[in-house]
Design a protein around this motif. Sequence first.
Motif, PDB file in Angstrom:
ATOM      1  N   ASP A  77      30.336  21.232  42.905  1.00  0.00           N
ATOM      2  CA  ASP A  77      30.285  22.621  42.443  1.00  0.00           C
ATOM      3  C   ASP A  77      29.264  23.452  43.200  1.00  0.00           C
ATOM      4  OD1 ASP A  77      32.231  22.262  40.474  1.00  0.00           O
ATOM      5  OD2 ASP A  77      30.746  21.485  39.058  1.00  0.00           O
ATOM      6  N   GLY A  78      28.670  22.899  44.218  1.00  0.00           N
ATOM      7  CA  GLY A  78      27.669  23.602  45.001  1.00  0.00           C
ATOM      8  C   GLY A  78      26.759  22.617  45.692  1.00  0.00           C
ATOM      9  N   TYR A  79      25.864  23.146  46.503  1.00  0.00           N
ATOM     10  CA  TYR A  79      24.955  22.269  47.234  1.00  0.00           C
ATOM     11  C   TYR A  79      23.656  23.009  47.509  1.00  0.00           C
ATOM     12  CZ  TYR A  79      26.069  24.897  51.472  1.00  0.00           C
ATOM     13  OH  TYR A  79      26.217  25.894  52.406  1.00  0.00           O
ATOM     14  N   ALA A  80      22.647  22.258  47.907  1.00  0.00           N
ATOM     15  CA  ALA A  80      21.351  22.832  48.265  1.00  0.00           C
ATOM     16  C   ALA A  80      20.830  22.151  49.528  1.00  0.00           C
ATOM     17  CB  ALA A  80      20.348  22.677  47.132  1.00  0.00           C
ATOM     18  N   LEU A  81      20.170  22.926  50.364  1.00  0.00           N
ATOM     19  CA  LEU A  81      19.471  22.424  51.538  1.00  0.00           C
ATOM     20  C   LEU A  81      18.000  22.782  51.399  1.00  0.00           C
ATOM     21  CD1 LEU A  81      21.907  23.486  54.408  1.00  0.00           C
ATOM     22  CD2 LEU A  81      21.461  21.151  53.631  1.00  0.00           C
ATOM     23  N   ASN A  82      17.140  21.818  51.667  1.00  0.00           N
ATOM     24  CA  ASN A  82      15.705  22.050  51.559  1.00  0.00           C
ATOM     25  C   ASN A  82      15.010  21.640  52.836  1.00  0.00           C
ATOM     26  OD1 ASN A  82      12.850  20.676  50.917  1.00  0.00           O
ATOM     27  ND2 ASN A  82      13.137  22.401  49.525  1.00  0.00           N
ATOM     28  N   LEU A  83      14.194  22.541  53.379  1.00  0.00           N
ATOM     29  CA  LEU A  83      13.351  22.254  54.536  1.00  0.00           C
ATOM     30  C   LEU A  83      11.911  22.411  54.082  1.00  0.00           C
ATOM     31  CD1 LEU A  83      12.994  21.724  57.601  1.00  0.00           C
ATOM     32  CD2 LEU A  83      13.089  24.212  57.917  1.00  0.00           C
ATOM     33  N   GLY A  84      11.124  21.362  54.249  1.00  0.00           N
ATOM     34  CA  GLY A  84       9.761  21.405  53.739  1.00  0.00           C
ATOM     35  C   GLY A  84       8.783  20.683  54.631  1.00  0.00           C
ATOM     36  N   GLY A  85       7.528  20.793  54.259  1.00  0.00           N
ATOM     37  CA  GLY A  85       6.496  20.109  55.020  1.00  0.00           C
ATOM     38  C   GLY A  85       5.180  20.074  54.270  1.00  0.00           C
ATOM     39  N   ASP A  86       4.380  19.048  54.543  1.00  0.00           N
ATOM     40  CA  ASP A  86       3.037  18.894  54.002  1.00  0.00           C
ATOM     41  C   ASP A  86       2.058  18.812  55.169  1.00  0.00           C
ATOM     42  OD1 ASP A  86       4.146  18.692  51.439  1.00  0.00           O
ATOM     43  OD2 ASP A  86       4.310  16.513  51.602  1.00  0.00           O
ATOM     44  N   TYR A  87       0.930  19.490  55.017  1.00  0.00           N
ATOM     45  CA  TYR A  87      -0.075  19.478  56.078  1.00  0.00           C
ATOM     46  C   TYR A  87      -1.438  19.187  55.465  1.00  0.00           C
ATOM     47  CZ  TYR A  87      -3.187  21.048  59.807  1.00  0.00           C
ATOM     48  OH  TYR A  87      -4.176  21.103  60.751  1.00  0.00           O
ATOM     49  N   TYR A  88      -2.135  18.212  56.047  1.00  0.00           N
ATOM     50  CA  TYR A  88      -3.472  17.825  55.593  1.00  0.00           C
ATOM     51  C   TYR A  88      -4.475  18.146  56.692  1.00  0.00           C
ATOM     52  CZ  TYR A  88      -0.875  14.986  52.188  1.00  0.00           C
ATOM     53  OH  TYR A  88      -0.029  14.556  51.200  1.00  0.00           O
TER      54      TYR A  88
ATOM     55  N   THR B 107      20.408  27.481  48.286  1.00  0.00           N
ATOM     56  CA  THR B 107      21.322  26.945  47.281  1.00  0.00           C
ATOM     57  C   THR B 107      22.601  27.762  47.273  1.00  0.00           C
ATOM     58  OG1 THR B 107      19.429  26.310  45.905  1.00  0.00           O
ATOM     59  CG2 THR B 107      21.595  26.284  44.862  1.00  0.00           C
ATOM     60  N   ASP B 108      23.731  27.068  47.344  1.00  0.00           N
ATOM     61  CA  ASP B 108      25.059  27.696  47.301  1.00  0.00           C
ATOM     62  C   ASP B 108      25.728  27.256  46.014  1.00  0.00           C
ATOM     63  OD1 ASP B 108      27.777  28.369  47.606  1.00  0.00           O
ATOM     64  OD2 ASP B 108      27.587  28.355  49.780  1.00  0.00           O
ATOM     65  N   TYR B 109      25.883  28.197  45.066  1.00  0.00           N
ATOM     66  CA  TYR B 109      26.514  27.890  43.793  1.00  0.00           C
ATOM     67  C   TYR B 109      28.015  28.133  43.897  1.00  0.00           C
ATOM     68  CZ  TYR B 109      21.690  28.461  42.239  1.00  0.00           C
ATOM     69  OH  TYR B 109      20.333  28.377  42.103  1.00  0.00           O
ATOM     70  N   ASP B 110      28.794  27.145  43.516  1.00  0.00           N
ATOM     71  CA  ASP B 110      30.260  27.263  43.552  1.00  0.00           C
ATOM     72  C   ASP B 110      30.759  27.657  44.929  1.00  0.00           C
ATOM     73  OD1 ASP B 110      30.554  26.639  40.817  1.00  0.00           O
ATOM     74  OD2 ASP B 110      30.036  28.703  40.284  1.00  0.00           O
ATOM     75  N   PHE B 111      29.987  27.304  45.959  1.00  0.00           N
ATOM     76  CA  PHE B 111      30.383  27.554  47.340  1.00  0.00           C
ATOM     77  C   PHE B 111      30.755  29.023  47.558  1.00  0.00           C
ATOM     78  CE2 PHE B 111      31.051  23.084  46.454  1.00  0.00           C
ATOM     79  CZ  PHE B 111      30.386  22.495  47.516  1.00  0.00           C
ATOM     80  N   GLY B 112      29.851  29.917  47.184  1.00  0.00           N
ATOM     81  CA  GLY B 112      30.094  31.339  47.367  1.00  0.00           C
ATOM     82  C   GLY B 112      28.893  32.188  47.010  1.00  0.00           C
ATOM     83  N   ASP B 113      28.260  31.894  45.884  1.00  0.00           N
ATOM     84  CA  ASP B 113      27.094  32.635  45.421  1.00  0.00           C
ATOM     85  C   ASP B 113      25.842  31.869  45.843  1.00  0.00           C
ATOM     86  OD1 ASP B 113      25.348  34.296  44.164  1.00  0.00           O
ATOM     87  OD2 ASP B 113      25.758  33.549  42.138  1.00  0.00           O
ATOM     88  N   SER B 114      25.041  32.448  46.726  1.00  0.00           N
ATOM     89  CA  SER B 114      23.933  31.700  47.315  1.00  0.00           C
ATOM     90  C   SER B 114      22.623  32.465  47.184  1.00  0.00           C
ATOM     91  CB  SER B 114      24.201  31.393  48.785  1.00  0.00           C
ATOM     92  OG  SER B 114      24.286  32.594  49.532  1.00  0.00           O
ATOM     93  N   GLU B 115      21.522  31.724  47.338  1.00  0.00           N
ATOM     94  CA  GLU B 115      20.197  32.322  47.351  1.00  0.00           C
ATOM     95  C   GLU B 115      19.257  31.408  48.114  1.00  0.00           C
ATOM     96  OE1 GLU B 115      19.047  32.679  43.264  1.00  0.00           O
ATOM     97  OE2 GLU B 115      18.377  30.606  43.129  1.00  0.00           O
ATOM     98  N   THR B 116      18.164  31.990  48.608  1.00  0.00           N
ATOM     99  CA  THR B 116      17.132  31.231  49.318  1.00  0.00           C
ATOM    100  C   THR B 116      15.802  31.460  48.610  1.00  0.00           C
ATOM    101  OG1 THR B 116      18.272  31.472  51.430  1.00  0.00           O
ATOM    102  CG2 THR B 116      15.964  30.845  51.502  1.00  0.00           C
TER     103      THR B 116
END
Length: 231
Positions: free
Chosen positions: A79-90, A103-112
């Motif tokens: 019903d949708g998918y999410a992609l996450n790009l992240g990082g930790d710095y010490y 995040t793409d909800y229902d493969f049409g409605d998306s947000e970042t």
Amino acid sequence: MKKNALLLGLSLLSTTALANDYNAQVDADFLTIDDVNVIGVEGTYYFDKVSTANTAWAEAAFMGRNSNASLAYVNFDGDGYALNLGGDYYHNNFFFALDATYTDYDFGDSETDFSGAVGYFFAKNWLVSVSGADEDFSDSLALNTKYIATLDNGSFVNLEASFLNYDNDFTFTADYYWTAQSSVGVDLSTEEDYKFGVHAQHFFTPAISARVGFISFDYDDAFTIGLTGRF
């Protein structure tokens, strides 16, 4: 914050199954709740080798303060998918984290969305941080702490707690490592509908581990199973 899919190809690890140090980690998890299945996979690259010496293996990157970058994909039961790009710095005793999630909800409605954290190590094994997100920033603010204790018998205890600004909720996690490779833990929270969670993890080799979890909500129960590979 990151969700992770199952069935990782172990052939990637065949030549490194006995290595104590690693530069990369792949996590795969499957979660099911209320007839909804969530599947995801996450890869993390550490810029310096991570050592598992003298600590719980699951906590090696935290104890080593190993800066990293990660990429994750999650599928919400088709019903949708999410992609996450992240990082930790010490840097010395300072900690910084940044995540961008599409995040793409229902493969049409998306947000970042963007989220981040800034923290300070008051001791080698004790971090205090403040985190927040760009959407509803003040409501998303949280004060977090993480502490790892080494016991006399060679076992370890991990304690984590957060105060969430939105509803003045508290979350708490405790893990007991009776060996560096094996742990059981409990999750507690005052958040609405949340009852409790329990989880366990075991490293079969320095490169391969499996974990299971159970979370109880007022409306249903969730089950998770996952696999980690290091190389």
